[in-house]
Write an enzyme that holds these catalytic residues in place. Structure first.
Site, PDB file in Angstrom:
ATOM      1  N   PRO A   3      89.982  54.326  81.810  1.00 30.77           N
ATOM      2  CA  PRO A   3      89.056  54.015  82.893  1.00 30.77           C
ATOM      3  C   PRO A   3      88.674  52.544  82.989  1.00 30.77           C
ATOM      4  O   PRO A   3      88.468  51.883  81.970  1.00 30.77           O
ATOM      5  CB  PRO A   3      87.825  54.869  82.570  1.00 30.77           C
ATOM      6  CG  PRO A   3      87.933  55.194  81.127  1.00 30.77           C
ATOM      7  CD  PRO A   3      89.410  55.265  80.839  1.00 30.77           C
ATOM      8  N   ASN A   4      88.617  52.096  84.219  1.00 30.20           N
ATOM      9  CA  ASN A   4      88.159  50.748  84.606  1.00 30.20           C
ATOM     10  C   ASN A   4      89.175  49.645  84.299  1.00 30.20           C
ATOM     11  O   ASN A   4      88.956  48.497  84.689  1.00 30.20           O
ATOM     12  CB  ASN A   4      86.799  50.417  83.955  1.00 30.20           C
ATOM     13  CG  ASN A   4      85.745  51.441  84.324  1.00 30.20           C
ATOM     14  OD1 ASN A   4      85.523  51.697  85.509  1.00 30.20           O
ATOM     15  ND2 ASN A   4      85.117  52.060  83.349  1.00 30.20           N
ATOM     16  N   ARG A  32      87.102  42.317  86.301  1.00 27.45           N
ATOM     17  CA  ARG A  32      86.083  43.049  85.533  1.00 27.45           C
ATOM     18  C   ARG A  32      85.630  42.212  84.333  1.00 27.45           C
ATOM     19  O   ARG A  32      86.444  41.951  83.436  1.00 27.45           O
ATOM     20  CB  ARG A  32      86.703  44.359  85.045  1.00 27.45           C
ATOM     21  CG  ARG A  32      85.850  45.133  84.107  1.00 27.45           C
ATOM     22  CD  ARG A  32      86.633  46.235  83.417  1.00 27.45           C
ATOM     23  NE  ARG A  32      85.744  46.957  82.547  1.00 27.45           N
ATOM     24  CZ  ARG A  32      86.111  47.718  81.535  1.00 27.45           C
ATOM     25  NH1 ARG A  32      87.400  47.892  81.295  1.00 27.45           N
ATOM     26  NH2 ARG A  32      85.222  48.316  80.802  1.00 27.45           N
ATOM     27  N   TYR A  66      87.067  40.376  79.107  1.00 27.04           N
ATOM     28  CA  TYR A  66      88.426  40.924  79.174  1.00 27.04           C
ATOM     29  C   TYR A  66      89.475  39.932  79.667  1.00 27.04           C
ATOM     30  O   TYR A  66      90.657  40.262  79.700  1.00 27.04           O
ATOM     31  CB  TYR A  66      88.423  42.175  80.064  1.00 27.04           C
ATOM     32  CG  TYR A  66      87.525  43.274  79.536  1.00 27.04           C
ATOM     33  CD1 TYR A  66      87.803  43.889  78.317  1.00 27.04           C
ATOM     34  CD2 TYR A  66      86.389  43.683  80.239  1.00 27.04           C
ATOM     35  CE1 TYR A  66      86.975  44.883  77.815  1.00 27.04           C
ATOM     36  CE2 TYR A  66      85.560  44.678  79.748  1.00 27.04           C
ATOM     37  CZ  TYR A  66      85.846  45.274  78.547  1.00 27.04           C
ATOM     38  OH  TYR A  66      85.039  46.265  78.040  1.00 27.04           O
ATOM     39  N   ASN A  94      95.290  52.281  75.441  1.00 25.84           N
ATOM     40  CA  ASN A  94      93.962  51.685  75.586  1.00 25.84           C
ATOM     41  C   ASN A  94      93.158  52.684  76.403  1.00 25.84           C
ATOM     42  O   ASN A  94      93.270  52.735  77.631  1.00 25.84           O
ATOM     43  CB  ASN A  94      94.031  50.328  76.292  1.00 25.84           C
ATOM     44  CG  ASN A  94      92.648  49.667  76.369  1.00 25.84           C
ATOM     45  OD1 ASN A  94      91.631  50.316  76.090  1.00 25.84           O
ATOM     46  ND2 ASN A  94      92.611  48.408  76.739  1.00 25.84           N
ATOM     47  N   ALA A 105      86.619  53.328  77.623  1.00 22.25           N
ATOM     48  CA  ALA A 105      85.408  53.928  77.042  1.00 22.25           C
ATOM     49  C   ALA A 105      85.631  55.344  76.513  1.00 22.25           C
ATOM     50  O   ALA A 105      84.858  55.802  75.660  1.00 22.25           O
ATOM     51  CB  ALA A 105      84.293  53.922  78.080  1.00 22.25           C
ATOM     52  N   ASP A 154      92.054  65.211  69.846  1.00 25.43           N
ATOM     53  CA  ASP A 154      92.846  66.436  69.671  1.00 25.43           C
ATOM     54  C   ASP A 154      94.243  66.275  70.258  1.00 25.43           C
ATOM     55  O   ASP A 154      95.226  66.748  69.670  1.00 25.43           O
ATOM     56  CB  ASP A 154      92.154  67.624  70.348  1.00 25.43           C
ATOM     57  CG  ASP A 154      90.995  68.179  69.527  1.00 25.43           C
ATOM     58  OD1 ASP A 154      90.886  67.841  68.327  1.00 25.43           O
ATOM     59  OD2 ASP A 154      90.190  68.955  70.090  1.00 25.43           O
ATOM     60  N   GLU A 173      96.622  52.439  69.035  1.00 27.83           N
ATOM     61  CA  GLU A 173      95.399  52.125  69.791  1.00 27.83           C
ATOM     62  C   GLU A 173      95.327  50.626  70.061  1.00 27.83           C
ATOM     63  O   GLU A 173      95.539  49.825  69.157  1.00 27.83           O
ATOM     64  CB  GLU A 173      94.190  52.551  68.949  1.00 27.83           C
ATOM     65  CG  GLU A 173      92.852  52.217  69.571  1.00 27.83           C
ATOM     66  CD  GLU A 173      91.670  52.519  68.637  1.00 27.83           C
ATOM     67  OE1 GLU A 173      91.874  52.620  67.397  1.00 27.83           O
ATOM     68  OE2 GLU A 173      90.551  52.634  69.150  1.00 27.83           O
ATOM     69  N   HIS A 194      92.913  47.535  72.148  1.00 29.44           N
ATOM     70  CA  HIS A 194      91.771  47.084  72.960  1.00 29.44           C
ATOM     71  C   HIS A 194      91.889  45.588  73.168  1.00 29.44           C
ATOM     72  O   HIS A 194      92.241  44.854  72.234  1.00 29.44           O
ATOM     73  CB  HIS A 194      90.440  47.389  72.269  1.00 29.44           C
ATOM     74  CG  HIS A 194      90.250  48.840  72.027  1.00 29.44           C
ATOM     75  ND1 HIS A 194      89.916  49.729  73.026  1.00 29.44           N
ATOM     76  CD2 HIS A 194      90.385  49.574  70.908  1.00 29.44           C
ATOM     77  CE1 HIS A 194      89.858  50.945  72.519  1.00 29.44           C
ATOM     78  NE2 HIS A 194      90.138  50.883  71.237  1.00 29.44           N
ATOM     79  N   SER A 199      89.285  43.580  73.936  1.00 30.90           N
ATOM     80  CA  SER A 199      88.153  43.044  73.181  1.00 30.90           C
ATOM     81  C   SER A 199      88.136  43.694  71.799  1.00 30.90           C
ATOM     82  O   SER A 199      88.971  44.558  71.512  1.00 30.90           O
ATOM     83  CB  SER A 199      86.846  43.344  73.928  1.00 30.90           C
ATOM     84  OG  SER A 199      86.608  44.740  73.940  1.00 30.90           O
ATOM     85  N   ARG A 233      81.015  44.515  69.248  1.00 35.14           N
ATOM     86  CA  ARG A 233      80.200  44.660  70.460  1.00 35.14           C
ATOM     87  C   ARG A 233      79.082  45.690  70.221  1.00 35.14           C
ATOM     88  O   ARG A 233      78.673  45.881  69.093  1.00 35.14           O
ATOM     89  CB  ARG A 233      81.118  45.021  71.640  1.00 35.14           C
ATOM     90  CG  ARG A 233      82.156  43.927  71.913  1.00 35.14           C
ATOM     91  CD  ARG A 233      83.087  44.289  73.046  1.00 35.14           C
ATOM     92  NE  ARG A 233      82.352  44.477  74.292  1.00 35.14           N
ATOM     93  CZ  ARG A 233      82.879  45.074  75.379  1.00 35.14           C
ATOM     94  NH1 ARG A 233      84.132  45.521  75.333  1.00 35.14           N
ATOM     95  NH2 ARG A 233      82.160  45.213  76.465  1.00 35.14           N
ATOM     96  N   ARG A 273      80.084  51.351  70.748  1.00 34.95           N
ATOM     97  CA  ARG A 273      81.546  51.179  70.764  1.00 34.95           C
ATOM     98  C   ARG A 273      82.151  51.219  69.361  1.00 34.95           C
ATOM     99  O   ARG A 273      83.357  51.067  69.194  1.00 34.95           O
ATOM    100  CB  ARG A 273      81.919  49.835  71.415  1.00 34.95           C
ATOM    101  CG  ARG A 273      81.536  49.739  72.867  1.00 34.95           C
ATOM    102  CD  ARG A 273      81.996  48.419  73.475  1.00 34.95           C
ATOM    103  NE  ARG A 273      81.214  48.119  74.653  1.00 34.95           N
ATOM    104  CZ  ARG A 273      81.471  48.577  75.884  1.00 34.95           C
ATOM    105  NH1 ARG A 273      82.512  49.342  76.089  1.00 34.95           N
ATOM    106  NH2 ARG A 273      80.690  48.278  76.907  1.00 34.95           N
TER     107      ARG A 273
END
Ligand code: DQA
Length: 145
Positions: A12-13, A20, A25, A77, A80, A90, A101, A103, A105, A110, A114
């Site tokens: 999302p986002n 953004r 970012y 990524n 949130a 799961d 994984e 990210h 940032s 932060r 998070r």
């Protein structure tokens, strides 16, 4: 599609990257990152499938699809949802395809909310705080799997 395909899933986002919160970012868009990754993938003999969704269920469906299609790895990524989604935990646990994984940032530096990562609890590796370069580092890691 082959065992040289790496899924790159964005949550999302992340469709708003570039505009953004650029101070967090950066100014690269998701398309910029996709272009950079495609170039890098060629040098590694890999193909990427880059996707983005604001919907948790899409990410879960694509994780299942990555396994069904015999993908080499997934770079995820989850935005949130990283910090909230036991369903993503799961899903990662449910498939044999390794999940890395990423990210832009560093969530650990932060807000406290998070600091928990359900994705990280199931992923084989976490790369954070490197900006778009983190996706490249993740692809290099995937190439070695
Ligand atoms: C993010 C970090 C998350 O905490 C945040 O919710 C995002 C982006 C990152 O790439 O830095 O949406 O995953």
């Amino acid at each position: 599609m082959s065992e040289n395909t790496v899924y790159v899933l964005n949550g999302p986002n992340l469709n708003l990257l570039g505009m953004r919160e650029p101070e967090i970012y950066g100014t690269d868009t998701l398309d910029d990152i996709a272009g950079m990754l495609e170039d890098h993938a060629k040098g590694l003999g890999l193909e990427i499938h880059m996707r983005q969704s604001n919907h948790e269920g899409h990410l879960i469906d694509w994780l299942h699809e990555a396994q069904a299609e015999g993908a080499k790895a997934v770079i995820l990524n989850a935005g949130a949802y990283t910090h909230t989604s036991i369903a993503l935990y799961d899903a990662i646990k449910s498939i044999k395809t390794p999940v890395i994984e990423v990210h832009l940032s560093d969530p650990m530096k932060r807000e406290e909310f998070r600091h928990i990562s359900y994705v990280g609890m199931a992923a084989v590796k976490a790369i954070m705080g490197l900006g778009p370069k983190g996706y490249i580092v993740a692809l290099d890691f995937a190439a070695e799997l």
